[in-house]
Design an enzyme around this catalytic site. Structure first.
Site: not given
Length: 475
Positions: A369, A394, A89, A397, A372, A202, A324, A233, A86
């Site tokens: 971040p 980032h 991202c 993990g 959740m 999110f 990142h 994100h 990605d």
């Protein structure tokens, strides 16, 4: 052999070279042996200058997420495996004037979620509202390629936050590289601008708590205790995603021709100056343009939605946007370096000349971040970060795969983590938690331990803790 540098910094002598690991004792002891095998494979790429893991490191495809890998620009290598699938991202934070007390009532937060879901494609794979945006313009120019009404402040000399309070609004590259992009990819990517995507992406409403020793910096950025912010994100969607299989295959063919390889068939690389390397780098930068513009348009959609709910005077100025998953030419130690960051965030200290002008005096916000149900963090880089090329974590993990999470974590334990039924419930946009169980907090490392590792390594400091109050996830 392990060399202890102190301050959560260890240097491991592996078979193919040295790996720097930035982690406190608890996190370091929890690292899987597979991450070291993967590091050794990565170190087979010739002329490596530096390779490290941040505390959120975990096994990925070809390369661990949480890797910083550096080569000299003049004779180094580029690896799609060490950029990540990605491309571009990253994270974005917007501020609001709302205080937590303004949205304590769960009905208000639920109304905010519903409004955002109506205006921003969360579950859908395409967006039908932005017919006046030309994909080619944003691929070439990033945010500067958007029509004026999507970036109104960029045309007001004293209010250009959309272009000045972000890591980069436009990544320049040789546009001739776009000639080989299949027509079907242009069509697919066009409809995805301003869409969230699934997985760990999110949109989150958070309330912040300022770190007392960084209050002056926080206030200069426009942050205050109890403030509601919007954290986003997302990445480059299909435009960046097409390059993984495409260039893995191309690089494998070139590596076979050159007679080079690694123990891992998923780890591919090419000289920066080669035809294959240059083509990939140019198209990677096109994906970075899509990614930063995608997050901008997601934020635009959120602001439009909340203005419909809260009134036209509601504003959401951007705090910062950063990536990142990428590789960039950067000056370090008075030399031109090519720095890969796969799941690592650049965190520049105050005074560093690569900071945007608006953050020269403080250093820019580094947006980390959590998972959740757990806190996220806004940090700022420290000068000692030079030892890791100014790279920090980032996120938290993963500690469990999506499949393992579904097998090992119950919906009840997920519900408890989200404080369902209490006044402090973290609301979600899904009707049942079971549909997003693979993204529960139990799937991730303890983000507080990850942040403690970074702070203890003196790579960055915490400016604000961000507590989730409402989460929107895609599928």
């Amino acid at each position: 052999m392990i060399k202890e540098h102190g301050n959560n910094h260890r240097e491991l002598e592996l078979t193919q070279g040295n790996l720097h690991v930035f982690a406190n004792d608890e996190v370091f002891q929890s690292l899987d042996d597979k991450v070291y095998t993967m590091a050794d494979n990565n170190l087979t790429i010739p002329r490596s200058v530096h390779m490290s893991y941040t505390p959120d490191a975990h096994v990925g495809i070809g390369t661990c997420i949480g890797t910083t890998a550096v080569w000299m620009q003049k004779d180094g290598f580029v690896s799609p495996s060490i950029v990540g699938s990605d491309i571009g991202c990253g994270m974005r934070v917007h501020m609001t004037s709302l205080h937590h007390e303004d949205v304590r009532d769960k009905r208000i937060r639920r109304a905010m979620i519903d409004a955002i879901e109506k205006d921003v494609p969360i579950h859908e794979k395409s967006h039908s509202a932005y017919k006046d945006i030309w994909l080619e313009d944003i691929i070439k120019e990033g945010i500067r390629g958007l029509p004026r009404h999507y970036v109104p402040d960029s045309y007001t000399p004293t209010k250009t936050r959309s272009l000045t309070h972000i890591e980069n609004a436009t990544f320049t590259f040789d546009h001739d590289a776009l000639a080989d992009i299949p027509e079907k990819m242009w069509k697919r990517a066009w409809g995805q601008l301003g869409t969230l995507g699934g997985g760990n992406h999110f949109i989150e409403l958070q309330r912040i708590e300022i770190a007392e020793d960084k209050r002056e910096i926080a206030e200069s950025w426009g942050l205050f205790d109890g403030q509601i912010i919007v954290m986003i994100h997302s990445g480059s969607r299909a435009w960046g995603g097409m390059m993984g299989p495409r260039y893995t295959k191309e690089f494998k063919g070139a590596m076979y021709k050159w007679g080079i390889g690694t123990p891992d068939p998923n780890l591919v690389f090419a000289p920066i100056q080669s035809e294959e390397g240059q083509r990939y780098i140019n198209l990677m930068y096109s994906a970075l343009n899509f990614a930063v513009t995608n997050r901008h348009m997601l934020a635009y959609g959120v602001e439009q939605a909340l203005q419909g709910l809260l009134g036209k005077d509601f504003k959401m100025p951007v705090l910062y946007d950063l990536m990142h998953n990428y590789a960039l030419k950067e000056p370090h130690h008075n030399k031109a370096m090519f720095v890969h960051r796969k799941g690592t965030t650049r965190a520049l200290p105050k005074g560093h000349f690569l900071n945007p002008d608006s953050y020269k005096k403080t250093g820019h916000p580094a947006l980390i971040p959590g998972s959740m149900g757990t806190a996220s963090y806004i940090m700022v880089g420290e000068k000692e970060g030079v030892k890791n090329y100014y790279s920090i974590c980032h996120g938290a993990g993963r500690v469990r795969s999506r499949r393992a999470t579904k097998e090992q974590v119950s919906v009840d334990s997920f519900s408890q983590a989200m404080r369902v039924g209490s006044d402090e419930e973290i609301l979600v946009n899904h009707r049942t938690l079971e549909t997003i169980l693979d993204e529960c907090p139990q799937a991730y490392k303890d983000v507080d331990q990850v942040i403690d590792s970074v702070v203890g390594a003196k790579l960055a400091s915490v400016v604000a803790i961000c507590k989730p109050i409402a989460v929107l996830k895609g599928r």
